[in-house]
Design a protein around this motif. Structure first.
Motif, PDB file in Angstrom:
ATOM      1  N   SER A 341      46.183  50.255  21.204  1.00  8.76           N
ATOM      2  CA  SER A 341      46.407  51.679  21.460  1.00  8.76           C
ATOM      3  C   SER A 341      46.701  51.900  22.932  1.00  8.76           C
ATOM      4  O   SER A 341      46.420  51.036  23.776  1.00  8.76           O
ATOM      5  N   TRP A 342      47.270  53.038  23.236  1.00 10.15           N
ATOM      6  CA  TRP A 342      47.438  53.471  24.619  1.00 10.15           C
ATOM      7  C   TRP A 342      46.231  54.325  24.991  1.00 10.15           C
ATOM      8  O   TRP A 342      46.046  55.427  24.474  1.00 10.15           O
ATOM      9  N   SER A 343      45.352  53.776  25.825  1.00 12.64           N
ATOM     10  CA  SER A 343      44.182  54.485  26.354  1.00 12.64           C
ATOM     11  C   SER A 343      43.309  55.103  25.269  1.00 12.64           C
ATOM     12  O   SER A 343      42.708  56.168  25.475  1.00 12.64           O
ATOM     13  N   ASN A 344      43.231  54.448  24.106  1.00 12.97           N
ATOM     14  CA  ASN A 344      42.462  54.985  22.984  1.00 12.97           C
ATOM     15  C   ASN A 344      42.975  56.352  22.535  1.00 12.97           C
ATOM     16  O   ASN A 344      42.275  57.081  21.822  1.00 12.97           O
ATOM     17  N   PRO A 347      47.433  55.375  18.957  1.00 17.74           N
ATOM     18  CA  PRO A 347      47.271  54.088  18.273  1.00 17.74           C
ATOM     19  C   PRO A 347      48.617  53.403  18.045  1.00 17.74           C
ATOM     20  O   PRO A 347      49.623  54.058  17.782  1.00 17.74           O
ATOM     21  N   PHE A 348      48.606  52.072  18.168  1.00 17.99           N
ATOM     22  CA  PHE A 348      49.805  51.284  17.885  1.00 17.99           C
ATOM     23  C   PHE A 348      49.817  50.767  16.449  1.00 17.99           C
ATOM     24  O   PHE A 348      50.867  50.348  15.952  1.00 17.99           O
ATOM     25  N   CYS A 349      48.652  50.778  15.803  1.00 13.07           N
ATOM     26  CA  CYS A 349      48.535  50.177  14.474  1.00 13.07           C
ATOM     27  C   CYS A 349      47.213  50.590  13.852  1.00 13.07           C
ATOM     28  O   CYS A 349      46.312  51.061  14.556  1.00 13.07           O
ATOM     29  N   TYR A 385      58.317  53.708  15.635  1.00 16.67           N
ATOM     30  CA  TYR A 385      59.241  53.474  14.519  1.00 16.67           C
ATOM     31  C   TYR A 385      58.490  53.243  13.209  1.00 16.67           C
ATOM     32  O   TYR A 385      59.104  52.966  12.177  1.00 16.67           O
ATOM     33  N   GLY A 386      57.179  53.321  13.248  1.00 20.73           N
ATOM     34  CA  GLY A 386      56.364  53.101  12.063  1.00 20.73           C
ATOM     35  C   GLY A 386      55.990  51.658  11.830  1.00 20.73           C
ATOM     36  O   GLY A 386      55.554  51.283  10.737  1.00 20.73           O
ATOM     37  N   ILE A 387      56.122  50.811  12.860  1.00 23.38           N
ATOM     38  CA  ILE A 387      55.816  49.383  12.737  1.00 23.38           C
ATOM     39  C   ILE A 387      54.439  49.116  13.341  1.00 23.38           C
ATOM     40  O   ILE A 387      54.231  49.365  14.534  1.00 23.38           O
ATOM     41  N   PRO A 388      53.480  48.628  12.550  1.00 27.99           N
ATOM     42  CA  PRO A 388      52.185  48.247  13.138  1.00 27.99           C
ATOM     43  C   PRO A 388      52.414  47.212  14.243  1.00 27.99           C
ATOM     44  O   PRO A 388      53.076  46.200  14.021  1.00 27.99           O
ATOM     45  N   SER A 389      51.856  47.460  15.424  1.00 33.63           N
ATOM     46  CA  SER A 389      52.165  46.624  16.578  1.00 33.63           C
ATOM     47  C   SER A 389      50.910  46.335  17.393  1.00 33.63           C
ATOM     48  O   SER A 389      49.987  47.156  17.447  1.00 33.63           O
ATOM     49  N   VAL A 390      50.914  45.185  18.035  1.00 34.52           N
ATOM     50  CA  VAL A 390      49.884  44.843  19.014  1.00 34.52           C
ATOM     51  C   VAL A 390      50.582  44.304  20.260  1.00 34.52           C
ATOM     52  O   VAL A 390      51.724  43.845  20.204  1.00 34.52           O
ATOM     53  N   ASN A 391      49.876  44.362  21.381  1.00 36.12           N
ATOM     54  CA  ASN A 391      50.349  43.766  22.624  1.00 36.12           C
ATOM     55  C   ASN A 391      49.302  42.749  23.067  1.00 36.12           C
ATOM     56  O   ASN A 391      48.151  43.109  23.331  1.00 36.12           O
TER      57      ASN A 391
END
Length: 436
Positions: A341-344, A347-349, A385-391
């Motif tokens: 997520s970005w700073s909680n 969410p990215f996923c 884009y609706g893609i579950p993502s992690v960094n």
């Protein structure tokens, strides 16, 4: 200066061989050590490899043996170390100790090519071990049961480094990861030395596309300048691997890269590990993925202009990502972070997607990978884009500063994490592919 343990290991011996001889068990290795005289007196910390070879050759003259060129079954009898060429002796002993059984060898006598003949065909793990243990200054070629090791003319002493590496793995199997990381370092250094500031990534992009030609099925550059491609490996999910091409500043021309204990830094200006570390990691993942159980499609997106607002990923070819089930970005500072997520705040996923990577870390013997919040990256854009993502962490620290560093062993461990995710087939296919 080489310490006594390593000196002995480079020549296929260890102190325990002398102890065994004193206890009444006289093996071929024991005889060599006895013949050199008193180990504590003659084999000191200042002795060179060449001097030690002379000791061993003198010792071998006093020992009855089958004779040079005799073929030996290492499973049935003691290795006749006295009869081996001096620069291949250590390699042969530790290969056999590691279960890679040999029946003949030659160090090439300074002519540039050593040969090793195996009793059995090597399996996948044994091949991986041999390729990791070979020093970067040597080249290995394995064809069936025959191994050729190429070295510079009259540079057969480099074979002793090969023996040392094999010994270290035999003594401590986890050392294999250090050797693999050392090979990875070469690719990372190559990436770090190609300039490519934001909006001027074409040179690095061209270099990468050439490398991708042997790793994936197809690649192309979209209208924005992103380098995209894919490799199909069976029926299953479509997973996107991504890192960005651009650096935040120009790499200083003529700078040096300094290394200390797996850490790289630049002598001047930024290092550029943000995000050349991620790029190198993805290239290695692609080179290793066919040896895993992964079935599906891997897509690759090397994006441009990330450092000035993730512009490359925001304008990526929409058709390219429409069937992507999940994204893995490698562009996070530090070690062992799974940014979800970005700073909680954004969410990215779903949480369960991030937990897959924690599970993969545990399966790979790295149970300290943990989900956390982070900053803005291409992972956030892909999630839009609706893609579950992690960094994932790429091993670098102090990005955008002259104090930037990268721990290339940590970067390689990120490779192992992604490999674990793919190998254990933790990512599932999404049949709906609903995109925003």
């Amino acid at each position: 200066m080489i310490n006594k343990e390593i000196l002995l290991a480079r020549h296929g011996l260890q102190k325990e061989d002398l102890m065994r001889s004193l206890n009444g068990e006289v093996c071929n290795a024991c005889k060599l050590l006895i013949g050199t005289g008193k180990l504590s007196q003659e084999v000191n910390d200042n002795i060179t490899d060449e001097d030690f070879i002379s000791f061993l050759q003198e010792s071998a003259k006093t020992i009855d043996s089958p004779g040079r060129g005799m073929l030996i079954d290492p499973v049935l009898g003691d290795l006749p170390l006295t009869d081996f060429d001096p620069y291949i002796r250590g390699v042969i002993r530790w290969m056999n100790q590691l279960g890679i059984y040999t029946y003949g060898s030659c160090d090439g006598h300074g002519r540039g090519e050593a040969r090793i003949y195996l009793k059995n065909y090597p399996n996948g793990k044994q091949l991986e071990l041999l390729k990791a243990a070979i020093p970067p200054s040597l080249r290995i070629r394995i064809e069936g049961k025959n191994i050729r090791v190429y070295y510079p003319k009259k540079g057969q002493s480099l074979l002793l480094e090969f023996a040392e590496n094999l010994y270290q793995v035999w003594k401590n199997p986890s050392f294999l990861k250090d050797l693999q990381a050392n090979h990875f370092k070469g690719l990372l250094l190559e990436c770090l030395n190609v300039p490519g500031v934001s909006t001027d990534e074409k040179r690095f992009c061209s270099r990468l596309r050439n490398k991708l030609s042997t790793l994936i099925d197809h690649s192309f550059i979209d209208r924005k300048g992103n380098l995209l491609g894919f490799v199909e490996l069976g029926d299953g999910p479509t997973v996107l691997l991504s890192a960005h091409l651009d650096t935040v500043e120009e790499i200083v021309e003529g700078r040096e890269i300094i290394e200390e204990n797996f850490i790289l830094r630049s002598s001047e200006g930024i290092l550029g590990a943000d995000d050349r570390a991620g790029v190198a990691a993805i290239l290695v993942i692609l080179s290793r993925v066919k040896k895993t159980n992964f079935r599906g499609t891997l897509k690759v997106a090397f994006t441009v202009e990330e450092e000035i607002g993730c512009l490359g990923s925001r304008d990526i070819d929409a058709n390219f990502i429409e069937d992507v089930d999940a994204a893995i970005v490698i562009d996070r500072r530090g070690n062992r972070d799974i940014v979800t997520s970005w700073s909680n705040y954004v969410p990215f996923c779903p949480e369960e997607y991030g937990r897959l990577f924690e599970k993969a870390g545990q399966l790979a013997g790295m149970d300290d990978w943990k989900i956390t919040a982070g900053g803005i990256s291409d992972a956030m854009v892909f999630s839009e884009y609706g893609i579950p993502s992690v960094n994932l962490s790429a091993g670098y620290q102090n990005e955008h500063k002259e104090t930037e560093t990268v721990n290339y062993k940590s970067t390689f461990e990120t490779v192992l994490l992604v490999e674990s995710v793919l190998h254990h087939q933790l990512i599932k296919q999404n049949k709906n592919h609903v995109k925003k």
